[in-house]
Design a protein around this motif. Structure first.
Motif, mmCIF file in Angstrom:
data_model
loop_
_atom_site.group_PDB
_atom_site.id
_atom_site.type_symbol
_atom_site.label_atom_id
_atom_site.label_comp_id
_atom_site.label_asym_id
_atom_site.label_seq_id
_atom_site.Cartn_x
_atom_site.Cartn_y
_atom_site.Cartn_z
ATOM 1 N N LYS A 136 0.832 -1.255 0.197
ATOM 2 C CA LYS A 136 0.086 0.150 0.027
ATOM 3 C C LYS A 136 0.968 1.195 -0.172
ATOM 4 O O LYS A 136 1.822 1.439 0.593
ATOM 5 C CB LYS A 136 -1.045 0.036 1.212
ATOM 6 C CG LYS A 136 -1.805 -1.384 1.319
ATOM 7 C CD LYS A 136 -2.896 -1.283 0.490
ATOM 8 C CE LYS A 136 -3.783 -2.513 0.677
ATOM 9 N NZ LYS A 136 -4.368 -2.950 -0.792
ATOM 10 N N THR A 157 -13.574 1.596 -12.368
ATOM 11 C CA THR A 157 -13.224 2.587 -11.282
ATOM 12 C C THR A 157 -11.808 2.005 -10.599
ATOM 13 O O THR A 157 -11.957 0.561 -10.437
ATOM 14 C CB THR A 157 -14.123 2.496 -10.119
ATOM 15 O OG1 THR A 157 -15.562 2.977 -11.037
ATOM 16 C CG2 THR A 157 -13.886 3.330 -9.194
ATOM 17 N N ASP A 169 -9.193 2.010 -7.728
ATOM 18 C CA ASP A 169 -8.736 2.187 -6.396
ATOM 19 C C ASP A 169 -7.386 1.667 -6.097
ATOM 20 O O ASP A 169 -7.411 0.341 -5.929
ATOM 21 C CB ASP A 169 -9.931 1.760 -5.538
ATOM 22 C CG ASP A 169 -9.632 2.299 -3.854
ATOM 23 O OD1 ASP A 169 -8.724 2.893 -3.551
ATOM 24 O OD2 ASP A 169 -10.371 1.833 -3.159
ATOM 25 N N ASN A 189 -5.763 1.246 -3.475
ATOM 26 C CA ASN A 189 -5.726 0.207 -2.275
ATOM 27 C C ASN A 189 -6.054 -1.135 -2.465
ATOM 28 O O ASN A 189 -6.045 -1.831 -1.573
ATOM 29 C CB ASN A 189 -6.865 1.073 -1.309
ATOM 30 C CG ASN A 189 -6.407 2.328 -0.768
ATOM 31 O OD1 ASN A 189 -4.786 2.569 -0.369
ATOM 32 N ND2 ASN A 189 -7.306 3.543 -0.465
ATOM 33 N N ASP A 190 -6.770 -1.284 -3.629
ATOM 34 C CA ASP A 190 -7.242 -2.686 -4.078
ATOM 35 C C ASP A 190 -5.899 -3.340 -4.482
ATOM 36 O O ASP A 190 -5.942 -4.712 -4.800
ATOM 37 C CB ASP A 190 -8.261 -2.663 -5.034
ATOM 38 C CG ASP A 190 -9.531 -2.143 -4.361
ATOM 39 O OD1 ASP A 190 -9.588 -2.427 -3.106
ATOM 40 O OD2 ASP A 190 -10.497 -1.577 -4.967
#
Length: 168
Positions: free
Chosen positions: A2, A154, A156, A158-159
């Motif tokens: 992350k 979409t 993200d 964080n995924d």
């Protein structure tokens, strides 16, 4: 992995300390080891290249072991984070051509990996004051944004998980 917020000044000061400590440790340890070996096993020909080389190798191995031991120390957090970020970005970069082709065709995982790469590179370049190539990064980001909008994806970061790279 992350992405994390890193204080640039703290990172730079700790990186400088680690680099100076590594250089000093390697220089002192390799000299000490090679001099000890030369003292214990003098060469009749006067050539001590092999002892000097062995001193550098043993010093470098010792330094790596110490760094691995200190990797979890709180004062190494920023330096280790950037080191791991560079390794992660390198993994993505090796698959960049395949990722770009898959993202252009609408693959959401490829877009996610590319987005992570772009965000991570942006952070890394800002930490290292290497903003010269930021325009090419912005162009690549614009292309990715167009593909994501075209396919309704979409993204993200964080995924992101490095396991998605196995499919490319």
């Amino acid at each position: 992995m992350k992405l994390q917020a890193i204080d640039k000044q703290l990172y730079r000061s700790r990186l400088n300390i680690v680099m100076v400590a590594c250089i000093a440790t390697l220089a002192i340890s390799s000299l000490a080891i090679s001099q000890a070996l030369i003292y214990l096993f003098p060469s009749p020909s006067g050539s001590n290249f092999h002892w000097n080389l062995l001193g550098v190798i043993v010093g470098a191995i010792g330094l790596v072991l110490v760094l691995l031991k200190l990797k979890t120390h709180p004062k190494m957090r920023e330096v280790v984070y950037v080191w791991e970020l560079k390794q992660t970005l390198n993994l993505i970069y090796r698959k960049n051509r395949k990722l770009l082709a898959a993202a252009e065709k609408g693959n959401a995982d490829a877009m996610l990996a590319l987005q992570f790469s772009y965000e991570g590179s942006r952070q890394l370049w800002q930490l290292d004051d290497n903003t010269i190539t930021m325009s090419s990064l912005n162009t690549a980001q614009a292309n990715l944004n167009q593909w994501a909008q075209k396919y309704g994806v979409t993204i993200d970061i964080n995924d992101y998980d490095s396991a998605i790279l196995k499919q490319f």
